[in-house]
Scaffold this motif. Sequence first.
Motif, PDB file in Angstrom:
ATOM      1  N   UNK A 109       0.839  -1.454   0.081  1.00  0.00           N
ATOM      2  CA  UNK A 109       0.061   0.321   0.414  1.00  0.00           C
ATOM      3  C   UNK A 109       0.661   1.571   0.183  1.00  0.00           C
ATOM      4  N   UNK A 110       0.203   2.163  -0.669  1.00  0.00           N
ATOM      5  CA  UNK A 110       0.950   3.609  -0.697  1.00  0.00           C
ATOM      6  C   UNK A 110       0.253   4.770   0.572  1.00  0.00           C
ATOM      7  N   UNK A 111      -0.609   4.303   1.024  1.00  0.00           N
ATOM      8  CA  UNK A 111      -1.834   4.806   1.327  1.00  0.00           C
ATOM      9  C   UNK A 111      -2.652   4.021   2.942  1.00  0.00           C
ATOM     10  N   UNK A 222     -15.021  -0.619  12.908  1.00  0.00           N
ATOM     11  CA  UNK A 222     -13.769  -0.271  13.172  1.00  0.00           C
ATOM     12  C   UNK A 222     -13.387  -1.247  11.399  1.00  0.00           C
ATOM     13  N   UNK A 223     -12.505  -0.506  10.272  1.00  0.00           N
ATOM     14  CA  UNK A 223     -12.380  -0.404   9.029  1.00  0.00           C
ATOM     15  C   UNK A 223     -10.808   0.445   8.922  1.00  0.00           C
ATOM     16  N   UNK A 224     -10.413  -0.240   7.746  1.00  0.00           N
ATOM     17  CA  UNK A 224      -8.929  -0.216   6.763  1.00  0.00           C
ATOM     18  C   UNK A 224      -9.121   0.140   5.171  1.00  0.00           C
ATOM     19  N   UNK A 225      -8.661   1.120   5.133  1.00  0.00           N
ATOM     20  CA  UNK A 225      -8.839   1.483   3.110  1.00  0.00           C
ATOM     21  C   UNK A 225      -7.854   1.584   3.031  1.00  0.00           C
ATOM     22  N   UNK A 226      -7.212   0.284   1.957  1.00  0.00           N
ATOM     23  CA  UNK A 226      -5.667   0.189   2.194  1.00  0.00           C
ATOM     24  C   UNK A 226      -5.980   0.930   0.115  1.00  0.00           C
ATOM     25  N   UNK A 227      -4.789   1.645   0.042  1.00  0.00           N
ATOM     26  CA  UNK A 227      -5.145   2.622  -1.757  1.00  0.00           C
ATOM     27  C   UNK A 227      -3.581   2.202  -1.883  1.00  0.00           C
TER      28      UNK A 227
END
Length: 292
Positions: A109-111, A222-227
Amino acid sequence: MSNRNASTVPRRQLGRSLRQLREQAGMTLRAAAKRFEWSETTMWRIETGRSPLRALDVQMVCGVYGADEAATNALMDLARQAKTPSWWQTFGDTVPVEFDVLAGLESAASRIDTYESDVMPGLLQTADYVRAVVRTVLPHAPSEDIETRVRFRMARQAILTGTRPPVLRAALSETVLRRPIGDDQVMAAQLAHLVYMAGLPHISLRVIPLMAGAHPGAIAGAFVVMRFPSPTGGVGEPTTVYGDTFTGGYYHDKEAEVTQYTAAFEGIWSAAQDEDVSRRILADTARSYQGG
């Protein structure tokens, strides 16, 4: 075909690309499986990135689908990359299988945008905090298993201090700061660690006060967003949402689902205190655990 030792992101990219080629060729999954003399389950596992594929098999599949030479060579290269053992292989079966995917995605991931409502974000936990969490979830686990999980978590965090770290935005409910996990010393050290990490140029941390009222995180959990970075060639990895549950994790990468979670995070981020105020809240809360 085992997926335990294969690199996650190239494998997923390869599977997605082969599925697109199959669909463009007008072949159903069943027809393709029959053509290659594979089971439909095997085809599904390849196309969903759960199983790797040899470069020679990729060349054969691309030939049937009518892919040009450039695309074929790019996908064969992905197949070779996917065979490279992942760093977490050394942790063995103590690490849950679903973390194969998460660790691979985090590394690529970059972000990363993460919202936590009850516990510290995994990428920002101290070793003692991890031990306290694992002992709560697995109260009968042997000490060596607990320590393996601690080392795995610490290894995951290396992405934040590497040469090309991702941009991380972490939004925490105030509940996370107030809920003791471990003793006061563990919590004070954990909060001091957050203050330090929040001072790094690629990390932003905000606290959502309990008095902030309703916000999207109260519904989403809760959650994570990966770009991921755009590739110079081949197929890119889509933005992916990860959520943790007691028995495993879930992943979303469909555009509509990602859009909802992305909007939710921005709403959470807006409801939070800014970074300067949040660092003061963290420091003050750390002192409260120290009795001062």
